[in-house]
Design a protein around this motif. Structure first.
Motif, short mmCIF file in Angstrom:
data_model
loop_
_atom_site.label_atom_id
_atom_site.label_comp_id
_atom_site.label_asym_id
_atom_site.label_seq_id
_atom_site.Cartn_x
_atom_site.Cartn_y
_atom_site.Cartn_z
N UNK A 1 38.27 27.91 44.66
CA UNK A 1 37.05 28.66 44.98
C UNK A 1 37.40 30.13 45.18
N UNK A 2 38.49 30.41 45.91
CA UNK A 2 38.82 31.79 46.20
C UNK A 2 39.29 32.51 44.93
N UNK A 3 40.14 31.84 44.14
CA UNK A 3 40.61 32.48 42.91
C UNK A 3 39.45 32.66 41.93
N UNK A 4 38.54 31.69 41.89
CA UNK A 4 37.39 31.82 40.99
C UNK A 4 36.53 33.00 41.43
N UNK A 5 36.44 33.22 42.74
CA UNK A 5 35.61 34.31 43.27
C UNK A 5 36.27 35.67 43.04
N UNK A 6 37.56 35.75 43.35
CA UNK A 6 38.27 37.03 43.20
C UNK A 6 38.35 37.43 41.73
N UNK A 7 38.74 36.48 40.87
CA UNK A 7 38.80 36.79 39.44
C UNK A 7 37.41 36.87 38.85
N UNK A 8 36.45 36.19 39.49
CA UNK A 8 35.06 36.29 39.05
C UNK A 8 34.55 37.71 39.20
N UNK A 9 34.98 38.39 40.27
CA UNK A 9 34.58 39.78 40.46
C UNK A 9 35.12 40.63 39.32
N UNK A 10 36.40 40.42 38.97
CA UNK A 10 36.99 41.18 37.86
C UNK A 10 36.27 40.87 36.55
N UNK A 11 36.01 39.59 36.33
CA UNK A 11 35.33 39.19 35.10
C UNK A 11 33.95 39.83 35.03
N UNK A 12 33.26 39.84 36.16
CA UNK A 12 31.92 40.43 36.23
C UNK A 12 31.99 41.91 35.82
N UNK A 13 33.01 42.62 36.32
CA UNK A 13 33.12 44.05 35.99
C UNK A 13 33.51 44.25 34.52
N UNK A 14 34.39 43.40 33.98
CA UNK A 14 34.74 43.51 32.55
C UNK A 14 33.46 43.37 31.72
N UNK A 15 32.69 42.34 32.06
CA UNK A 15 31.47 42.06 31.31
C UNK A 15 30.46 43.20 31.46
N UNK A 16 30.31 43.67 32.69
CA UNK A 16 29.30 44.71 32.92
C UNK A 16 29.72 46.05 32.29
N UNK B 1 46.26 33.88 38.73
CA UNK B 1 45.16 34.25 39.63
C UNK B 1 45.40 35.54 40.39
N UNK B 2 46.65 35.94 40.56
CA UNK B 2 46.92 37.14 41.35
C UNK B 2 47.28 38.33 40.48
N UNK B 3 47.16 38.17 39.15
CA UNK B 3 47.59 39.24 38.25
C UNK B 3 46.82 40.53 38.50
N UNK B 4 45.56 40.43 38.89
CA UNK B 4 44.75 41.63 39.08
C UNK B 4 44.69 42.06 40.54
#
Lengths: 424, 189
Positions: free
Chosen positions: A95-110, A267-270
């Motif tokens: 859940x935490x990795x999905x959320x943290x990387x989800x934020x990065x993914x959201x910004x890449x997409x946006x 998961x911690x790459x970013x």
């Protein structure tokens, strides 16, 4: 807008008919993202990113609500409760990795979604409101992401909170009292952590609200398209479902492959290792930078190392950083060209790909680099070019450029392209 | 060249035997997506189950050496009250005098306790009706009509073997898993 030839919602099942009379929610969905929404037939993969952004928002809300079930927003236990999520909670690490990387993914997409706007001048009339709402969403996303990063209460969380609230300290006269008020103290502590948690929970729902307005505003003129020529006839469009649900579904699958690769394999790459050290108000990490998605703006902030007339450097940097985003609000009026798509604007196209894109790449790199020479000088050059692109190049190019002839219609453009392909 | 293209399309989209290639692709894609979505639901749901640190708290040791006949102590097991009670001769006799067949949840005192320790009644202090803590373990508390425990919430009466005798509770007080690690120590859970 609903074009006259749009499919009409006609429920056949008695239950759906009953539902349609009482609360026409299925009709609403049908007209918004179903077969009742006619969309230009020539959308390419740049047009996938709106749906992807909506999907990212959903990931963030679902995983965020789950994380909030296990997290404790108190300076004494916040760090431990984050580790509790990582170690004890069933699937908590995911859940935490999905959320943290989800934020990065959201910004890449946006960022891609916004760049699509630059490339095809999606901000132009009659779609200015969609663009303005989009910039509001981006600002809200930045605020939300920043406050979310504070919650684990590691070293980067703490110093991020201190530095970013410090930006407000640069405002003349009210700056310092404002910073103290924002933090509820003289340095980030329990009061700041609690309010950041509260707002971090609230803002995604505000974003969701503005997203609904963004889509509502989109449905009035309908989607733009790669030619920039408006829809004129039925043969210019296809129904959203199944044509674009299928295309978006494919894009979503491709996105998920990359996103889950990050969640499960790196998961911690970013992230920053320093954020696994509990917050320590007495020691700043040696190399403090925000998350990658803030780097271009952070580079602009740090580019101002000199006082200008009587304006101190600190204030200039803050103003420039905010102006870098606020300038987007004026794009619909800075770009006066009657032609939208960069496909038919050769000069603008060159300036975007060979000027603006390298400039943004440089800002991304420099924002994450240490605050020392030669990076500072390059930041200054890149920041200057960034503003020149929007305030000088774009207005002048849009006035002097000799644009290529536009196709008569979307259908003509598609048929001409297919004709070329057949001829080859 | 153009003709060849058309032929390929016809084969690709052709409906030999009434099944189009596209039907297969559609079913395969939707099934794959559906299975993926269901698999994603599993962690989203199971995250609410007790976490590892909660499960790790699942055993408690109780020292019973100081408990006198007629006296009870309340311990905590899995964040819930645990009643540990040393029965008097009279209470044991009362419990054994009951016709087990007439009970709502038929159990003998021997079945409620461990062999060789029939005077040590160890049960959860949680009424089996709706989960209140029954009275009777603390000094001076009401013990109900049958001299065991009495739940004040909805009036369930338990006897001296913690068996339900009157009131809405469906079963006797729960006997947790436990063992004697020595003559004076009990490990619950």
């Amino acid at each position: 807008m609903s074009f006259p030839w749009a499919n009409h919602y006609q429920p056949t099942n008695p239950l759906m008919k009953w539902m349609d009379e009482k609360l026409p929610l299925p009709r609403f969905v049908y007209n918004a993202i179903g077969a009742g929404y006619p969309v230009p037939r020539n959308l390419n993969y740049w047009w996938n990113f709106g749906v992807l952004a909506g999907f990212c928002l959903m990931i963030q809300i679902v995983t965020g609500i789950i994380l909030a079930m296990h997290y404790a927003p108190n300076a004494l236990v916040a760090f431990d409760s984050t580790e509790h999520i990582m170690r004890d909670v069933n699937w908590g690490w995911m859940m935490r990795y999905a959320h943290a990387n989800g934020a990065s993914a959201f910004f890449v997409v946006v960022y891609t979604h916004i760049f699509r706007g630059f490339l095809f001048s999606s901000y132009k009339a009659p779609r200015e409101m969609i663009w303005l709402l989009g910039v509001v969403i981006f600002l809200l996303m930045m605020a939300t992401a920043f406050m979310g990063y504070v919650l684990p209460w590691g070293q980067m969380s703490f110093w991020g909170a201190k530095v970013i609230t410090g930006l407000f300290g640069a405002i003349p006269l009210v700056g310092e009292p404002l910073q103290v008020w924002l933090l509820g103290g003289f340095a980030p502590d329990n009061a700041a952590l609690n309010r950041f948690f509260s707002l971090h929970f609230l803002l995604p729902f505000v974003i969701l609200g503005v997203v609904i307005l963004h889509i509502w505003a989109l449905h009035i003129p309908g989607s733009s398209n790669p030619t920039g020529v408006e829809v004129k006839q039925e043969s210019d469009t296809v129904p959203f479902h199944p044509y674009y649900t299928a295309k978006d579904g494919f894009g979503l699958a491709a996105f998920l492959v990359i996103y889950t690769a990050f969640v499960f394999f790196m998961p911690n790459a970013l992230g920053h290792p320093d954020n696994y050290i509990p917050a320590n108000p007495l020691s700043t990490p040696a190399h403090i930078v925000p998350e990658w998605y803030f780097w271009p703006f952070y580079a602009i902030l740090r580019a101002f190392t000199f006082d200008f007339f009587f304006v101190p450097a600190k204030l200039l940097g803050v103003l420039a950083m905010f102006a870098a985003i606020l300038v987007w609000f004026f794009l619909p009026w800075l770009d006066t060209s009657p032609v939208r798509s960069a496909r038919y604007r050769p000069l603008l196209r060159k300036f975007i790909w060979f000027g603006f894109v390298p400039c943004m790449a440089a800002l991304f790199y420099l924002g994450g680099a240490p605050a020392e020479e030669p990076y500072v000088m390059f930041s200054q050059l890149a920041a200057a070019y960034y503003f020149a692109h929007f305030l000088i190049i774009l207005p002048i190019v849009s006035m002097i450029e000799k644009t290529k002839p536009l196709p008569n219609s979307i259908t003509d453009a598609v048929l001409a392209k297919n004709g070329e392909a057949a001829a080859e | 060249m153009a003709e060849a293209t058309i032929d390929n399309t016809a084969v690709a989209d052709g409906d030999e035997g009434g099944v189009r290639r596209r039907d297969f692709i559609e079913i395969a894609a939707v099934s794959f997506g559906g299975v993926g979505a269901l698999a994603t639901l599993y962690p989203l749901i199971s995250q609410m189950a007790p976490s590892k640190d909660v499960l790790a708290e699942s055993s408690t040791e109780v020292d019973i050496s100081a408990i006198q006949p007629g006296q009870a102590v309340k311990a905590v097991f899995r964040k819930q009250p645990l009643f540990v009670r040393r029965l008097t001769e009279k209470e044991i006799a009362a419990a054994n005098a009951v016709d087990v067949g007439s009970l709502r949840d038929p159990k003998t005192l021997a079945e409620m306790t461990k062999e060789g320790h029939e005077d040590m009644l160890i049960t959860m202090g949680v009424c089996t009706h709706l989960g209140c803590v029954p009275l009777g373990a603390g000094e001076g508390e009401v013990k109900g009509e049958f001299g065991g425990y009495f739940c004040p919430c909805h009036g369930s009466h338990y006897d001296t073997a913690a068996r339900i005798r009157k009131g809405p509770a469906p079963t006797n007080l729960e006997v947790p898993e436990y063992e004697y690690t020595s003559d004076t120590t009990v490990k619950v859970g």
